[in-house]
Design an enzyme around this catalytic site. Structure first.
Site, PDB file in Angstrom:
ATOM      1  N   LYS A 106     -19.141  11.770 -13.878  1.00  0.00           N
ATOM      2  CA  LYS A 106     -18.844  12.997 -13.115  1.00  0.00           C
ATOM      3  C   LYS A 106     -18.390  14.135 -14.011  1.00  0.00           C
ATOM      4  O   LYS A 106     -18.679  15.293 -13.753  1.00  0.00           O
ATOM      5  CB  LYS A 106     -17.804  12.704 -12.034  1.00  0.00           C
ATOM      6  CG  LYS A 106     -16.492  12.232 -12.581  1.00  0.00           C
ATOM      7  CD  LYS A 106     -15.717  11.435 -11.570  1.00  0.00           C
ATOM      8  CE  LYS A 106     -14.816  10.473 -12.329  1.00  0.00           C
ATOM      9  NZ  LYS A 106     -14.614   9.231 -11.707  1.00  0.00           N
ATOM     10  N   VAL A 133     -20.528  10.856  -7.567  1.00  0.00           N
ATOM     11  CA  VAL A 133     -19.755  11.350  -6.410  1.00  0.00           C
ATOM     12  C   VAL A 133     -19.794  10.302  -5.311  1.00  0.00           C
ATOM     13  O   VAL A 133     -20.870   9.886  -4.881  1.00  0.00           O
ATOM     14  CB  VAL A 133     -20.359  12.661  -5.853  1.00  0.00           C
ATOM     15  CG1 VAL A 133     -19.552  13.144  -4.643  1.00  0.00           C
ATOM     16  CG2 VAL A 133     -20.408  13.732  -6.917  1.00  0.00           C
ATOM     17  N   GLY A 135     -19.109   7.149  -5.219  1.00  0.00           N
ATOM     18  CA  GLY A 135     -19.496   5.763  -5.523  1.00  0.00           C
ATOM     19  C   GLY A 135     -20.771   5.356  -4.807  1.00  0.00           C
ATOM     20  O   GLY A 135     -21.840   5.897  -5.061  1.00  0.00           O
ATOM     21  N   LYS A 207     -15.901  16.018  -8.891  1.00  0.00           N
ATOM     22  CA  LYS A 207     -16.850  15.623  -7.838  1.00  0.00           C
ATOM     23  C   LYS A 207     -17.171  16.813  -6.942  1.00  0.00           C
ATOM     24  O   LYS A 207     -18.319  16.988  -6.502  1.00  0.00           O
ATOM     25  CB  LYS A 207     -16.254  14.477  -7.017  1.00  0.00           C
ATOM     26  CG  LYS A 207     -16.085  13.182  -7.827  1.00  0.00           C
ATOM     27  CD  LYS A 207     -15.217  12.167  -7.109  1.00  0.00           C
ATOM     28  CE  LYS A 207     -15.060  10.885  -7.912  1.00  0.00           C
ATOM     29  NZ  LYS A 207     -14.023   9.996  -7.373  1.00  0.00           N
ATOM     30  N   GLY A 307     -15.521   1.467  -7.471  1.00  0.00           N
ATOM     31  CA  GLY A 307     -15.700   0.020  -7.629  1.00  0.00           C
ATOM     32  C   GLY A 307     -17.051  -0.280  -8.261  1.00  0.00           C
ATOM     33  O   GLY A 307     -18.014   0.463  -8.073  1.00  0.00           O
TER      34      GLY A 307
HETATM   35  N1  HSE Z   1     -10.552   6.812  -9.861  1.00  0.00           N
HETATM   36  C1  HSE Z   1     -11.602   7.166  -8.978  1.00  0.00           C
HETATM   37  C2  HSE Z   1     -11.080   7.089  -7.551  1.00  0.00           C
HETATM   38  C3  HSE Z   1     -12.778   6.220  -9.185  1.00  0.00           C
HETATM   39  O1  HSE Z   1      -9.935   6.671  -7.367  1.00  0.00           O
HETATM   40  O2  HSE Z   1     -11.783   7.475  -6.628  1.00  0.00           O
HETATM   41  C4  HSE Z   1     -14.094   6.788  -8.770  1.00  0.00           C
HETATM   42  O3  HSE Z   1     -14.395   7.994  -9.377  1.00  0.00           O
END
Ligand code: HSE
Length: 439
Positions: A106, A133, A135, A207, A307
């Site tokens: 990102k 963006v 996941g 994002k 994840g």
């Molecule tokens: N650290 C990020 C979150 C992981 O907590 O959403 C995904 O970008």
């Protein structure tokens, strides 16, 4: 893991993975388990690759040289090393070598996306970044393809799983402090290497910059999006928010001016959102992205925002899209667009004071001097007078005006901790026209 994969048919798209960490390993496992006819994993590149080598991926070349991703055995490079250096340079080198690129990075796309997309377009290659963006939520593709027939004006979302985990833990258990909840999120492996990136909003703003590019065609520099940390939110804020019919989420939003004559308004930070709204209903590590179109109204996408496996699904879907498509997509406009954080709307301000007579009268005078109208004053009974939290909510006004009033109030002698200012986002109208700050 069972039998070795069968060789892919001739003409399959040959895939090289750079970075064999959690997501890289999940991508390789998915290619192996789903065995799509269109894809063949040929190369895995990682520093000190010997310690990463596994036996069950079949005939794969293991290497620690990026040059091995740029040769004739690779058609698409999957960049999963993270960070801007050297990932950004590797993506440029791959595109210049005639490879398409899929990345989950990102920060690289938020900062250099327009230039890299233009480079891909000139090379006649693809650059896809669905995993950057949300996941596993296929939100970029849904916007690009499914909402191409609308004129999109606004994107709002909960884009960081860590912040959502922390805030919803505090919401559900008022004895759970910010630091306790953050420690739990770290133990679950949700946070970035430096959790300040999550908590202070830098992850969500990267994002948001990508969503601005894809949904609104705006090239917004991430560092120009104002970010506020969730670290100052305390359990008492959830009690006051509930009395206002709301709860608290880290919200990222950007809204373009209808006529294009004013800068878009964008911000990331904790905000009050109406109880029961889409933003409020997202709990734990989930993400949601709400896109508003002039003709189609609101569309929401939610699911697992982080994840290894959800992210790998997004990477694999990008690979399949490349393997199945003929022409690379168009590059968006490359010139940066101006952005402002001066959202207009009602505001929540929590003061924590050493109690004495006259505090509310002094604050009311400051707000009156700034032509700001008070909507409500809330105070929970039984709080300690030496550290008394109470809330003033304000009628709709510009964030910049509130900030000036709070700066003026800072010199008053009763503050124990700095005031916490949160915008109050309003429910979206049932249909038709957009209201600024509506969720
Ligand atoms: N650290 C990020 C979150 C992981 O907590 O959403 C995904 O970008």
């Amino acid at each position: 893991m069972g039998a070795l994969p069968q060789p892919a048919p001739a003409g399959a798209c040959r895939v090289g993975i750079a970075g064999f960490g959690t997501v890289g390993q999940a991508v390789a496992r998915l290619i192996r388990e789903l065995a799509p006819a269109e894809l063949q994993l040929t190369t895995i590149c990682n520093r000190a690759v010997e310690r990463k080598r596994v036996a069950d991926l079949g005939d794969v070349r293991w290497t620690d040289r990026v040059e091995d991703l740029l040769d004739g055995e690779v058609d698409v490079v999957v960049e999963l090393i993270g960070g801007r250096v050297p990932a950004e340079d590797w993506i440029r080198r791959a595109l210049d070598a005639g490879k398409s690129v899929v990345t989950a990075n990102k920060q690289v796309i938020a900062h250099a996306g327009p230039e890299l997309l233009d480079r891909a377009r000139r090379a006649g290659r693809h650059l896809r970044f669905e995993a950057a963006v949300g996941g596993g939520i296929p939100v970029l593709r849904a916007i690009e393809d499914g909402l191409a027939g609308d004129r999109l004006s606004r994107v709002a979302g909960v884009l960081n799983g860590t912040c959502n985990y922390v805030l919803t833990r505090m919401e559900g258990n008022h004895r759970c402090s910010f630091s306790d909840a953050l420690r739990e999120a770290q133990a679950l492996g949700l946070t970035e290497a430096n959790p300040a990136e999550d908590v202070d909003g830098l992850d969500a703003r990267a994002k948001l910059a990508i969503l601005a590019l894809v949904a609104l065609g705006l090239h917004v520099r991430p560092e120009e999006i104002s970010c506020r940390s969730i670290a100052a939110v305390e359990p008492i804020d959830f009690i006051y928010a509930k009395r206002l019919g709301a709860t608290i989420r880290q919200v990222a939003w950007i809204e373009r001016d209808r006529n294009g004559s004013e800068p878009a308004v964008a911000a990331v930070g904790p905000a009050l959102v109406p109880a029961g709204s889409r933003l409020a209903r997202v709990t734990g590590r989930e993400n949601v992205v709400i896109v508003s179109g002039e003709f189609g109204g609101e569309t929401a996408f939610s699911g697992h925002g982080a994840g290894g496996d959800p992210t790998a699904v997004a990477v694999l879907s990008d690979l399949l899209a490349i393997a199945r498509s003929a022409a690379p997509p168009r590059a968006p406009r490359a010139e940066p667009s101006a952005v402002s954080s001066d959202l207009v709307g009602p505001q929540y301000i929590r003061f924590t004071v050493a109690d004495r007579p006259g505090i509310i009268a002094e604050l009311a005078t400051v707000f009156a001097r700034h032509n700001v109208s008070i909507d409500a004053v809330l105070q929970e009974p039984g709080c300690p007078p030496a550290r008394l939290p109470f809330v003033i909510s304000l009628e709709s006004c510009a964030a910049s005006v509130v900030n000036r009033a709070i700066t003026a109030a800072a010199s008053l002698d009763f503050h124990v901790v700095p005031p916490l200012v949160l915008p109050i986002l309003r429910p979206a109208p049932a249909s038709g026209a957009q209201a600024p700050g509506a969720v």
